[in-house]
Design a protein around this motif. Structure first.
Motif, PDB file in Angstrom:
ATOM      1  N   GLY A 282      30.803   4.331  74.155  1.00 25.09           N
ATOM      2  CA  GLY A 282      31.258   4.372  72.767  1.00 25.09           C
ATOM      3  C   GLY A 282      32.606   3.694  72.599  1.00 25.09           C
ATOM      4  N   GLN A 283      33.495   3.898  73.576  1.00 27.11           N
ATOM      5  CA  GLN A 283      34.799   3.245  73.528  1.00 27.11           C
ATOM      6  C   GLN A 283      34.658   1.731  73.612  1.00 27.11           C
ATOM      7  OE1 GLN A 283      36.836   5.080  76.808  1.00 27.11           O
ATOM      8  NE2 GLN A 283      37.272   6.974  75.697  1.00 27.11           N
ATOM      9  N   GLN A 286      33.328   0.403  70.336  1.00 26.89           N
ATOM     10  CA  GLN A 286      34.365   0.312  69.313  1.00 26.89           C
ATOM     11  C   GLN A 286      35.234  -0.912  69.534  1.00 26.89           C
ATOM     12  OE1 GLN A 286      34.644   2.273  66.548  1.00 26.89           O
ATOM     13  NE2 GLN A 286      36.135   0.705  65.982  1.00 26.89           N
ATOM     14  N   ARG A 289      33.277  -3.824  68.362  1.00 27.04           N
ATOM     15  CA  ARG A 289      33.282  -3.835  66.898  1.00 27.04           C
ATOM     16  C   ARG A 289      34.581  -4.441  66.371  1.00 27.04           C
ATOM     17  NH1 ARG A 289      29.988  -2.718  62.290  1.00 27.04           N
ATOM     18  NH2 ARG A 289      31.338  -2.025  60.600  1.00 27.04           N
ATOM     19  N   THR A 290      35.698  -4.052  66.979  1.00 30.18           N
ATOM     20  CA  THR A 290      36.995  -4.563  66.560  1.00 30.18           C
ATOM     21  C   THR A 290      37.063  -6.079  66.714  1.00 30.18           C
ATOM     22  OG1 THR A 290      38.097  -2.495  67.155  1.00 30.18           O
ATOM     23  CG2 THR A 290      39.483  -4.454  66.985  1.00 30.18           C
ATOM     24  N   LYS A 293      34.710  -7.747  64.102  1.00 31.42           N
ATOM     25  CA  LYS A 293      35.278  -7.634  62.757  1.00 31.42           C
ATOM     26  C   LYS A 293      36.442  -8.604  62.584  1.00 31.42           C
ATOM     27  CE  LYS A 293      37.257  -4.209  59.584  1.00 31.42           C
ATOM     28  NZ  LYS A 293      37.606  -2.781  59.388  1.00 31.42           N
ATOM     29  N   GLU A 418      33.633  -0.939  55.967  1.00 33.97           N
ATOM     30  CA  GLU A 418      32.744  -1.009  57.123  1.00 33.97           C
ATOM     31  C   GLU A 418      31.317  -1.351  56.704  1.00 33.97           C
ATOM     32  OE1 GLU A 418      33.692  -1.030  60.279  1.00 33.97           O
ATOM     33  OE2 GLU A 418      35.714  -0.922  59.440  1.00 33.97           O
ATOM     34  N   ASP A 444      41.750  -6.252  73.438  1.00 36.65           N
ATOM     35  CA  ASP A 444      42.246  -5.261  72.479  1.00 36.65           C
ATOM     36  C   ASP A 444      43.759  -5.112  72.600  1.00 36.65           C
ATOM     37  OD1 ASP A 444      39.990  -4.599  71.142  1.00 36.65           O
ATOM     38  OD2 ASP A 444      39.489  -2.847  72.361  1.00 36.65           O
TER      39      ASP A 444
END
Length: 450
Positions: A282-283, A286, A289-290, A293, A418, A444
């Motif tokens: 999940g991390q 994310q 996703r960042t 995006k 989102e 990141d």
């Protein structure tokens, strides 16, 4: 009501509005008639208070309420008739002369005021279909899960007091006083500090110098704070710590099995490993996703150039700038420490504010054209999550959002954003790129620094 445009410059608008005294007086009379059946005054039966008497007692306060309603209604109606959308709440310039204001409240004079606002810009959306996106994807390896299980076992270890010298892995209870140039510094002392040798959670070199120490022993540790240390007054400086060892405990070997997993409310070691893997994945998701995006927003930013409402930009800049200066103050740093000046930093952050406002308007327009909606249930879930962040203050937080539409809108906005991003991804040309966890997370970190 008479409306006269006195300024139309770019996105700025200024209107002169006159509301006849007769209209105000008519509204006041209607309001007093409503009050007639509600108020209770000594000497009068309920509902029998003369309107003229009510006007003398409540006229000015009721008229003040009516004026406020007129301002709001007129703003909404005027914008609708002009086919404009205000970027922010219009401002009103009311009569400042006390006598004139008094005549307005007494219903003797027309209400003349100025309404100033900025309109949202009208622009044509650039082509956002088929934006090319490289999606970095990393998978959690068995070795990474093993490392996390081992770390969890170490963190959950029980300790038993031991005799003899301290070794790596032992946990020490110590009292210490930190000094720089022989003088104690703020926040550098503790009577019952806990330190586990080998974890690297203290200043570099601190833990290693405790190896071989025994209970009751006093030691002076010599260390140097890292250059990037959070507290500026300590960063890069040499310090000493006067330490007294009060207790030494050794870790009790942990057997990693199903029974150990049940300590965390999970039925088996296998299920625990699955849970850890899901959390780690999940991390990574994310982080992916960042990255995706960011690419979408960069592409949208490149495709759009239009005039921005100055007040929106200024408000966003102030939000960003306040956060920046607060972060620097907490860290005890200055702009010079960041290799820049306040003027240069302001210029950079103003560009960031402009980008945020521009992208916000673009995403809003895309979402509106695509008829993207945020449901009340989604907002309610976001509110529940927000309330959970303030244990013991649930009612106050709930009441705050219920009574502040703007605060509630702040919960709706990120959900809407989102959803628009998801919509854009469906139209994008996405290419998956397999990377390692280190590569993904390093990106990141680089973005955070930028």
């Amino acid at each position: 009501m008479q409306v006269t445009e006195t300024l139309s410059e770019g996105l700025k608008r200024e209107l002169k509005i006159v509301v006849p005294a007769t209209e105000l007086d008519s509204r006041l009379s209607a309001r007093l008639e409503e009050m007639k059946g509600q108020v209770q005054l000594k000497g009068f039966r309920p509902g029998k208070v003369p309107v003229a008497h009510l006007r003398r007692i409540y006229g000015k306060s009721a008229m003040a309420e009516i004026v406020q309603n007129v301002l709001n209604e007129t703003a909404r109606k005027t914008l609708e008739e002009r086919g404009e959308r205000a970027a922010m709440q219009p401002s009103f310039d009311l009569p400042e002369d006390e006598a004139e204001a008094g005549d307005v409240l007494a219903g003797k004079k027309d209400l003349a005021y100025t309404m100033t606002y900025e309109v949202l810009p009208k622009f044509t959306l650039g082509d956002f279909r088929g934006i090319k996106v490289d999606r970095p994807v990393a998978e959690v390896t068995d070795e990474e899960v093993d490392t996390q299980v081992k770390q969890l076992a170490n963190d959950s270890s029980e300790f038993q007091p031991k005799e003899g010298a301290a070794e790596s892995g032992d946990r020490l209870t110590i009292s210490y006083v930190g000094k720089i140039d022989g003088e104690p510094f703020e926040g550098g002392a503790d009577e019952n500090g806990l330190v586990q040798i080998g974890t690297g959670r203290f200043i570099p070199g601190f833990e290693d110098q405790l190896i071989g120490a025994t209970v009751g022993e006093e030691r002076v540790l010599n260390v140097t704070f890292p250059e990037e240390y959070g507290a500026k007054q300590l960063a890069g400086k040499a310090a000493t710590f006067d330490v007294v060892v009060k207790e030494i405990s050794a870790p009790v070997a942990t057997t990693v099995d199903d029974e150990w997993a049940k300590k965390f409310g999970i039925e088996s070691l296998e299920k625990l490993r699955e849970t850890i893997r899901e959390q780690m994945q999940g991390q990574l998701g994310q982080a992916t996703r960042t990255k995706v995006k960011r690419q979408l927003l960069d592409a949208l930013d490149e495709r759009h150039t239009f005039e921005l409402p100055p007040t929106m930009v200024e408000q966003e800049f102030q939000n960003v700038w306040n956060q920046v200066t607060q972060d620097l103050e907490r860290a005890g740093r200055t702009f010079a420490d960041e290799d820049t000046t306040e003027e240069a930093a302001k210029a950079d952050y103003r560009k960031i504010a402009e980008r945020r406002v521009r992208l916000g308007l673009v995403l809003s327009e895309i979402g509106e054209q695509a008829n993207i909606q945020v449901t009340d249930e989604e907002v309610q879930r976001a509110l529940v999550e927000r309330i959970r962040q303030f244990p013991g203050q649930e009612k106050q937080v709930y009441d705050f959002y219920r009574e502040n539409p703007e605060a509630l809108a702040s919960l709706r906005a990120p959900i809407f954003e989102e959803k628009v991003v998801d919509y854009l991804l469906e139209l994008a040309d996405v290419t998956d790129k397999t990377v390692t966890r280190e590569e993904l997370m390093k990106e990141d970190e680089d973005d955070a620094k930028a």
